[in-house]
Design an enzyme around this catalytic site. Structure first.
Site, PDB file in Angstrom:
ATOM      1  N   GLU A  88      -3.395  -2.681   9.452  1.00  0.00           N
ATOM      2  CA  GLU A  88      -2.492  -3.717   8.942  1.00  0.00           C
ATOM      3  C   GLU A  88      -1.571  -4.165  10.071  1.00  0.00           C
ATOM      4  OE1 GLU A  88      -0.463  -1.593   5.775  1.00  0.00           O
ATOM      5  OE2 GLU A  88      -2.245  -0.421   5.356  1.00  0.00           O
ATOM      6  N   ASP A 121      -1.343   7.797   6.751  1.00  0.00           N
ATOM      7  CA  ASP A 121      -0.371   6.731   6.501  1.00  0.00           C
ATOM      8  C   ASP A 121       0.582   6.700   7.699  1.00  0.00           C
ATOM      9  OD1 ASP A 121       1.222   4.816   5.390  1.00  0.00           O
ATOM     10  OD2 ASP A 121       1.753   5.950   3.580  1.00  0.00           O
ATOM     11  N   ARG A 163      -5.542  -4.785  -5.501  1.00  0.00           N
ATOM     12  CA  ARG A 163      -5.880  -3.541  -4.780  1.00  0.00           C
ATOM     13  C   ARG A 163      -7.091  -3.856  -3.905  1.00  0.00           C
ATOM     14  NH1 ARG A 163      -2.958  -0.061  -3.288  1.00  0.00           N
ATOM     15  NH2 ARG A 163      -2.151   0.387  -5.376  1.00  0.00           N
ATOM     16  N   GLN A 208       8.395  -2.551  -3.996  1.00  0.00           N
ATOM     17  CA  GLN A 208       7.650  -2.093  -2.806  1.00  0.00           C
ATOM     18  C   GLN A 208       6.837  -3.259  -2.232  1.00  0.00           C
ATOM     19  OE1 GLN A 208       6.308   1.305  -1.491  1.00  0.00           O
ATOM     20  NE2 GLN A 208       4.122   1.139  -1.751  1.00  0.00           N
ATOM     21  N   ARG A 246       3.088 -10.813  -2.246  1.00  0.00           N
ATOM     22  CA  ARG A 246       1.787 -10.453  -2.833  1.00  0.00           C
ATOM     23  C   ARG A 246       1.783 -10.576  -4.352  1.00  0.00           C
ATOM     24  NH1 ARG A 246       1.040  -3.852  -2.709  1.00  0.00           N
ATOM     25  NH2 ARG A 246       3.006  -3.312  -3.693  1.00  0.00           N
ATOM     26  N   HIS A 276      -1.778  -6.578   4.981  1.00  0.00           N
ATOM     27  CA  HIS A 276      -2.223  -5.242   4.540  1.00  0.00           C
ATOM     28  C   HIS A 276      -3.748  -5.239   4.323  1.00  0.00           C
ATOM     29  CE1 HIS A 276      -2.429  -1.544   2.334  1.00  0.00           C
ATOM     30  NE2 HIS A 276      -1.131  -1.444   2.158  1.00  0.00           N
TER      31      HIS A 276
HETATM   32  O1  LIG Z   1       0.101   0.982  -3.504  1.00  0.00           O
HETATM   33  P1  LIG Z   1       0.682  -0.091  -2.614  1.00  0.00           P
HETATM   34  O2  LIG Z   1       2.074  -0.513  -3.015  1.00  0.00           O
HETATM   35  O3  LIG Z   1      -0.240  -1.264  -2.497  1.00  0.00           O
HETATM   36  O4  LIG Z   1       0.811   0.529  -1.169  1.00  0.00           O
HETATM   37  C1  LIG Z   1      -0.295   1.054  -0.501  1.00  0.00           C
HETATM   38  C2  LIG Z   1       0.120   1.599   0.866  1.00  0.00           C
HETATM   39  O5  LIG Z   1       0.601   0.562   1.646  1.00  0.00           O
HETATM   40  C3  LIG Z   1       0.932   0.883   3.027  1.00  0.00           C
HETATM   41  O6  LIG Z   1      -0.232   1.152   3.747  1.00  0.00           O
HETATM   42  C4  LIG Z   1       1.909   2.027   3.094  1.00  0.00           C
HETATM   43  O7  LIG Z   1       2.064   2.498   4.425  1.00  0.00           O
HETATM   44  C5  LIG Z   1       1.511   3.156   2.187  1.00  0.00           C
HETATM   45  O8  LIG Z   1       2.568   4.100   2.154  1.00  0.00           O
HETATM   46  C6  LIG Z   1       1.189   2.664   0.790  1.00  0.00           C
HETATM   47  O9  LIG Z   1       0.777   3.757  -0.019  1.00  0.00           O
END
Ligand SMILES: O=P(O)(O)OC[C@H]1O[C@H](O)[C@H](O)[C@@H](O)[C@@H]1O
Length: 315
Positions: free
Chosen positions: A289, A229, A73, A97, A102, A184
Site C-alpha cells: 500500500e 502489518d 474488502r 478507521q 473509502r 490500500h
Molecule cells: O480492516 P480494515 O479497516 O480494512 O484494515 C485492514 C488493515 O489495513 C492496514 O493494512 C493496516 O495496517 C492494518 O492494521 C489493518 O488491519
C-alpha cells in the site's frame, strides 16, 4: 461539482480501435483494444479489477460488500484523511478507521485519452477515468467530524504498460488541514509461500504486530510466513516489486509518496473478518500500500498535494 470533463471525449473519429468506457450500476469499466481492463466502483472510488494480458491483478473477497454498507474488502480502497484508527487528539479523531474516502459515494467526472499508450506519456490506447469527492458529497456525519473545505480528484489511468492511480488533494478553504493518504491495494497472487517483496531493503519500519516498535529491514527481500502489518517509512527506492517463484510479477512505483504498508492478515485475522472469503484467501493476496502515513501532510488554504502509484504487471 464543476470539475466534469466533456462527456466521453475518448474516441477521435477515423482512428483504429479505441478504448471503451461504460458506466453501469454504480461502476465505471474501461477496456483497451488489447482486452486489458479496469473496473472502478463509485462507492469509495474503489478499483475492483485490473486485468492485463488476460490475468487479474487485484484480489477482492468473495464476501466483499459492494452495496455501500461497508468499505470493500479487497480492491484498492482509498485511505483518507487518516490511516488506521485516528489519534483522538487530532482533528481526524472522530473519523472511523482509515477515514471517510473509502466509505463515500464519489462522483464520476469523465474520461479522457492521449497519444502514446504509455503511462509515462499518455496514449491513444490509454484511458484516464477521473472521480471526485468534495465537502458537498460527504455524509453529514463525516462533514461534522472533519469540518474542512477540500476537494479530491482520483485519476485511474489504464495503459498498455499498466495502471496508474493518482490522488490529488486540494484545500479549498482558508483553514489549513492535516491528512494522511494510502492506496490500500490488495494484489492477487498465486501462492503467498512463493512470493517475495523487494525494494524495501535498508528501510526503517514500524511493526504493528510488535507494539508499533521501530525496526530496520536488513534483508532486501521480504517473505511472508505469518500475519504481517508493517509501515515502511521514507523509502529511498521508488519501486517495490513482487516476485513469484523468483520471477517478476508486479512492479509498484511510488509517485510523490515515500511510505508503504505491507499487510497480510494470515489465518486467525482472516477468520475474524466476516467479509473475508474464502478464509484461505490470505494465501492469494498481499497488500502493498503506497502512501503518506508517517506523520501528517499539511495543506494551507489553496494548496494541493498529489501522490499515487504506477503498477506494471510482468510475466
Ligand atoms: O480492516 P480494515 O479497516 O480494512 O484494515 C485492514 C488493515 O489495513 C492496514 O493494512 C493496516 O495496517 C492494518 O492494521 C489493518 O488491519
Amino acid at each position: 461539482m464543476d470539475r466534469k470533463h466533456k462527456p466521453s471525449a475518448i474516441s477521435p473519429a477515423g482512428t483504429g480501435p479505441q478504448p471503451s468506457v461504460h458506466a453501469e450500476q454504480g461502476k465505471v469499466v474501461a477496456s483497451l483494444p488489447t482486452g486489458d481492463s479496469v473496473e472502478v466502483l463509485l462507492f469509495g472510488a474503489t478499483v475492483l479489477s485490473w486485468k492485463s494480458n488476460g490475468r487479474e491483478n487485484i484480489w477482492v473477497s468473495d464476501a466483499a460488500k459492494l452495496d455501500g454498507s461497508k468499505p470493500v474488502r479487497g480492491g484498492v480502497p482509498l485511505v483518507f484523511p487518516a490511516f488506521g484508527p485516528p489519534p483522538k487528539d487530532h482533528a481526524t479523531g472522530k473519523l472511523p478507521q482509515h477515514g471517510f474516502a473509502r466509505n463515500s459515494h464519489w462522483e464520476y467526472l469523465g474520461s479522457s485519452s492521449s497519444e502514446s499508450g504509455k503511462l509515462s506519456s499518455g496514449g491513444d490506447d490509454s484511458v484516464k477515468l477521473d472521480f471526485g469527492l468534495g465537502t458537498a458529497e460527504l455524509s453529514e456525519e463525516a462533514r461534522t467530524a472533519w469540518p474542512f473545505d477540500f476537494s479530491l480528484v482520483y485519476s485511474v489511468t489504464l495503459a498498455k504498460d499498466g495502471l496508474s492511480t493518482m490522488l490529488n488533494v486540494q484545500n479549498k478553504g482558508e483553514k489549513s488541514f492535516e491528512f494522511q493518504m494510502l492506496l490500500h491495494t490488495y494484489f492477487k497472487i498465486d501462492d503467498i509461500s512463493k512470493v517475495a517483496i523487494n525494494g524495501l531493503g535498508s528501510t526503517t519500519y514500524i511493526d504493528k504486530m510488535l507494539n508499533a516498535t521501530e525496526h530496520q529491514q536488513t534483508d532486501p527481500s521480504i517473505r511472508i510466513h505469518g500475519e504481517v502489518d508493517r509501515v515502511y517509512k521514507s523509502i529511498k527506492q521508488d519501486t517495490t516489486s513482487i516476485t513469484q517463484d523468483g520471477k517478476p510479477r508486479l512492479d509498484i512505483v511510488r509517485e510523490g509518496l515515500s511510505d508503504s504498508v505491507v499487510w497480510n492478515p494470515w489465518i486467525e485475522k482472516a477468520k475474524g473478518m466476516g467479509d473475508f472469503e474464502p478464509k484461505e484467501g490470505y494465501k492469494k493476496m498481499v497488500c502493498v500500500e503506497v502512501g503518506a502515513v508517517d506523520g501528517w501532510q499539511k495543506l494551507e488554504g489553496g494548496e494541493s498535494f498529489e501522490g499515487g502509484m504506477r503498477c506494471t504487471a510482468r510475466y
